[in-house]
Design a protein around this motif. Structure first.
Motif, PDB file in Angstrom:
ATOM      1  N   UNK A  19       0.813  -1.232   0.000  1.00 39.55           N
ATOM      2  CA  UNK A  19       0.000   0.000   0.000  1.00 39.55           C
ATOM      3  C   UNK A  19       0.840   1.272   0.000  1.00 39.55           C
ATOM      4  N   UNK A  20       1.948   1.280   0.732  1.00 37.94           N
ATOM      5  CA  UNK A  20       2.811   2.454   0.744  1.00 37.94           C
ATOM      6  C   UNK A  20       3.462   2.700  -0.603  1.00 37.94           C
ATOM      7  N   UNK A  21       3.881   1.631  -1.272  1.00 40.91           N
ATOM      8  CA  UNK A  21       4.490   1.754  -2.594  1.00 40.91           C
ATOM      9  C   UNK A  21       3.480   2.291  -3.599  1.00 40.91           C
ATOM     10  N   UNK A  22       2.252   1.776  -3.524  1.00 45.22           N
ATOM     11  CA  UNK A  22       1.200   2.238  -4.437  1.00 45.22           C
ATOM     12  C   UNK A  22       0.891   3.713  -4.187  1.00 45.22           C
ATOM     13  N   UNK A  23       0.775   4.101  -2.919  1.00 42.95           N
ATOM     14  CA  UNK A  23       0.493   5.502  -2.584  1.00 42.95           C
ATOM     15  C   UNK A  23       1.595   6.412  -3.110  1.00 42.95           C
ATOM     16  N   UNK A  24       2.830   5.957  -3.006  1.00 43.09           N
ATOM     17  CA  UNK A  24       3.963   6.718  -3.509  1.00 43.09           C
ATOM     18  C   UNK A  24       3.862   6.897  -5.027  1.00 43.09           C
ATOM     19  N   UNK A  25       3.531   5.820  -5.735  1.00 43.85           N
ATOM     20  CA  UNK A  25       3.418   5.885  -7.188  1.00 43.85           C
ATOM     21  C   UNK A  25       2.266   6.774  -7.614  1.00 43.85           C
ATOM     22  N   UNK A  26       1.157   6.709  -6.901  1.00 43.85           N
ATOM     23  CA  UNK A  26       0.010   7.566  -7.212  1.00 43.85           C
ATOM     24  C   UNK A  26       0.353   9.028  -6.972  1.00 43.85           C
ATOM     25  N   UNK A  27       1.062   9.308  -5.898  1.00 39.48           N
ATOM     26  CA  UNK A  27       1.458  10.671  -5.603  1.00 39.48           C
ATOM     27  C   UNK A  27       2.370  11.247  -6.662  1.00 39.48           C
ATOM     28  N   UNK A  28       3.302  10.432  -7.157  1.00 41.87           N
ATOM     29  CA  UNK A  28       4.210  10.898  -8.201  1.00 41.87           C
ATOM     30  C   UNK A  28       3.436  11.142  -9.492  1.00 41.87           C
TER      31      UNK A  28
END
Length: 314
Positions: free
Chosen positions: A300-309
């Motif tokens: 979930x943290x990796x996905x949130x990071x990718x969405x934010x970028x």
């Protein structure tokens, strides 16, 4: 069984070949933080992190490599960019007698294209039966790209053929996720399509795969450099993900996003959509003392990071 940590009475001399991007940069940072004296060898395309020395050489050119190294010796060599049996043969000749330990970054791709549903241990690949063919067009970028797994497999076989002269480890790395500097764009592929409701091309059967976080593989490489075990070792977080599960995680972070699948019987599919199982068994590494995370905990943290970028670039 715990892996024995090498205790040195002085700072270790570590050579990293490559390491200019992604988890290679993180590895160098960890080695420096541990007090190691780190030398980075590359073709001069990018400077190493502050605190590391740099040597410039073409690792494909044996004379260039030996000239750059001079009389240097190292406690550990970590080779981030060994892709072919030719490169492995050069490295074996050059570093035999120069280092106590040689660590090659390998890949899950060495296990081939056959679908085997159970997580594979290192013994699933018998390196003694791998045919090494240095005459293949390994210098052709297109050929090398399409034979990535085969190149790594043959490179491993070169080191395995003479382990006594050069104690070696080949780290078979699972699919890596995370980090704002992920240059592959594979996770971004899913973020874009789920956000926009575009189709995601998948095979008829959704096969699972193993993954590892970018910070975790950097930790693992640094840990491996400081221990004394040899031979192949799998590096992957606990658990697997199917393409559907990866898409669900992306959709959970994108309210209103839509997952649309397009089944492809043959031909190109989305990244991380596989026609065979990509599962590895990390029991050897855990038995040696490394503690992996769980993919579902960090995803979930990796996905949130990718969405934010992705949002920041729109």
């Amino acid at each position: 069984m715990e892996g024995r940590v090498l205790v040195m009475d002085k700072a270790r001399e570590v050579l990293v070949i490559g390491g200019s991007r992604y988890f290679g940069k993180r590895l160098i940072t960890r080695l420096l933080a541990a007090g190691d004296r780190v030398t980075v060898l590359n073709r001069g395309s990018s400077p190493p992190p502050p605190g590391a020395e740099r040597l410039i050489a073409d690792r494909d050119d044996e004379r260039s490599l030996t000239d750059a190294l001079g009389s240097r010796t190292f406690d550990v060599v970590v080779d981030q960019v060994c892709y072919t049996p030719r490169q492995a043969a050069v490295a074996r000749r050059v570093f035999t007698g120069r280092t106590r330990r040689y660590v090659m970054t390998s890949t899950i791709e060495v296990y081939g294209n056959e679908d085997r549903p159970t997580p594979l241990p290192e013994s699933a690949l018998d390196l003694s039966k791998v045919t090494v063919d240095p005459e293949l067009p390994w210098t052709d970028p297109e050929f090398l790209d399409s034979h990535y797994g085969e190149g790594k497999r043959q490179a491993e076989a070169v080191f395995a053929a003479a382990p006594d002269g050069l104690p070696y480890v080949t780290v078979r790395v699972a699919h890596v996720l995370g980090g704002e500097d992920d240059f592959t764009g594979r996770l971004d592929h899913y973020v874009t399509r789920v956000r926009d409701g575009e189709p995601i091309s998948v095979p008829v059967t959704d096969r699972p795969a193993t993954y590892i976080h970018v910070e975790e593989i950097a930790d693992f490489m640094a840990w491996t450099a400081g221990t004394d075990f040899t031979g192949p070792v799998n590096a992957n977080s606990h658990g697997t993900l199917t393409t559907g599960e990866l898409c669900e995680a992306v959709a959970a972070g994108l309210p209103g996003g839509e997952v649309v699948y397009q089944t492809v019987e043959s031909g190109e599919v989305s990244p991380f959509a596989f026609r065979r199982s990509y599962g590895m068994d990390n029991s050897r590494a855990t038995g040696l003392g490394f503690r992996f995370g769980t993919v579902r905990e960090w995803l979930p943290g990796v996905v949130a990071e990718a969405i934010g970028q992705d949002s920041g670039g729109r």
